[in-house]
Structures are given as C-alpha cells and as structure tokens.
Motif scaffolding. Structure first.
Motif, PDB file in Angstrom:
ATOM      1  N   THR A 144       0.833  -1.090   0.100  1.00 32.17           N
ATOM      2  CA  THR A 144       0.210  -0.107   0.007  1.00 32.17           C
ATOM      3  C   THR A 144       0.905   1.169  -0.076  1.00 32.17           C
ATOM      4  N   THR A 145       0.653   2.017  -0.978  1.00 33.03           N
ATOM      5  CA  THR A 145       1.228   3.144  -1.171  1.00 33.03           C
ATOM      6  C   THR A 145       0.862   4.721  -1.020  1.00 33.03           C
ATOM      7  N   TRP A 146      -0.337   4.327  -1.109  1.00 31.26           N
ATOM      8  CA  TRP A 146      -1.318   5.715  -0.883  1.00 31.26           C
ATOM      9  C   TRP A 146      -2.507   5.573  -0.233  1.00 31.26           C
ATOM     10  N   PRO A 147      -2.678   6.562   0.983  1.00 29.19           N
ATOM     11  CA  PRO A 147      -1.765   7.808   1.255  1.00 29.19           C
ATOM     12  C   PRO A 147      -0.682   7.137   1.761  1.00 29.19           C
ATOM     13  N   THR A 148       0.309   8.251   1.795  1.00 33.03           N
ATOM     14  CA  THR A 148       1.519   7.741   2.286  1.00 33.03           C
ATOM     15  C   THR A 148       1.751   7.342   3.762  1.00 33.03           C
ATOM     16  N   ASP A 149       0.851   7.804   4.297  1.00 33.60           N
ATOM     17  CA  ASP A 149       0.707   7.458   5.940  1.00 33.60           C
ATOM     18  C   ASP A 149       0.206   6.131   6.063  1.00 33.60           C
ATOM     19  N   ARG A 150      -0.120   5.318   5.213  1.00 34.85           N
ATOM     20  CA  ARG A 150      -0.416   3.926   5.201  1.00 34.85           C
ATOM     21  C   ARG A 150       0.395   3.209   4.623  1.00 34.85           C
ATOM     22  N   TRP A 151       1.647   3.483   4.107  1.00 35.12           N
ATOM     23  CA  TRP A 151       2.520   2.431   3.605  1.00 35.12           C
ATOM     24  C   TRP A 151       2.703   1.356   4.407  1.00 35.12           C
ATOM     25  N   SER A 152       2.594   0.136   3.700  1.00 37.34           N
ATOM     26  CA  SER A 152       2.573  -1.005   4.451  1.00 37.34           C
ATOM     27  C   SER A 152       2.453  -2.293   3.366  1.00 37.34           C
TER      28      SER A 152
END
Length: 171
Positions: A144-152
């Motif tokens: 997951t790359t977007w939104p950036t605060d949810r990168w995982s």
C-alpha cells in the motif's frame, strides 16, 4: 501461481467499470505520467483496472454464507475477520448470498471492504457471471503506497485458507 488470499490487479472483465472519458492533462502532468509509466510505477490504462482478493480458484465451490456468516470453499468454512472490514463478531462475510463453482481459467474475487466493493458477487448477471479470467490478471499487489501515511506490506492471509482442499475436482 495465484493463490487464495492474493490481492490481484486485473483488467475489467467486461461491465464492472462504467465507461469513462479520458480527462485532458496539463503538459507537466502528462510528462510525469509518462515517466512513471516508463519505470513501472503507473499504468497508462489504470482506469481499466480493479484490485480484489482472490477467494476462489478454478474448480473451487464457493458459497456464502454458512450459519455462522462465513464463506465456505469446497465445504470448508474460512474465517476472514483478519482482513475484511468492518471487523467484528457476528458480521457476515457478505450480505449477498452466492453459490458458485469457479470455471477453468477463472477466479472468484471479493473486496476486503465488503460493504463497499463491487466485486464478483455483484456481477453474476453479466456474461462472465462474476468470474475474472486469469488472463485478465496483470499482477499481484504487495504494497500500500497511498496515502503515504498508510505505507505497508499487504498480507495474503494464507493461514485463513490452510484447511481448504485444492478444489472440488481434486477431491
């Protein structure tokens, strides 16, 4: 090979997405898109792609729902609470009932946000009967790359499907 639980990106099998006119782009945006497409971080036909979790493989008998609200695959109930939204006790895996056998070279896919996902369940009346041809799969989602605060990293939750036999054809 594609496994149950994988999150796959696929092209519209026909009628899942409403037709959209291609919006005009500013030259700077068009140039950025061209660069991102060139290095594989964007697709020029991204408006024709969907992303869902694989629940049924070719030959699988997928049914919803048993008395506990679980989907069964080849008569084995699966507990999907680790990834479907909303999480919680007493929540059925689907508000739409179905009983399908996945044909050869096809997949049965469902979204993790079941209350807001136009997935296989909602396309039973289309010519493809809700199945996604394996040839339409363009890749597996792993991040997951977007939104950036949810990168995982994305988990395929393979343990959810451990007890499910290969398919009704292999039993």
């Amino acid at each position: 090979p594609i496994e149950r639980g994988d999150i796959v990106v696929f092209t519209d099998p026909g009628g899942w997405l409403a037709p959209k006119a291609e919006p005009s782009k500013e030259p700077a945006q068009a140039a950025l898109d061209w660069v991102l497409q060139g290095i594989g971080l964007a697709a020029d036909d991204a408006n024709d792609h969907l992303i869902k979790r694989v629940i049924g493989l070719p030959g699988d008998h997928v049914v919803c729902c048993n008395p506990l609200g679980q989907i069964t695959i080849n008569d084995v109930p699966v507990d999907e609470r680790s990834y479907i939204k909303p999480h919680g006790e007493g929540t059925a895996a689907s508000s739409v009932t179905f009983d399908v056998i996945v044909p050869p070279n096809a997949l049965w896919v469902l979204g993790d946000n079941r209350s807001n996902s136009q997935d296989s369940r909602y396309h039973l009346t289309l010519p493809g009967k809700g199945f996604v041809p394996i040839d339409n799969v363009v890749g597996r989602a792993i991040l997951t790359t977007w939104p950036t605060d949810r990168w995982s990293w994305l988990d395929n939750h393979s343990t959810v499907f451990l007890g499910v036999p290969a398919s009704v054809n292999d039993q």
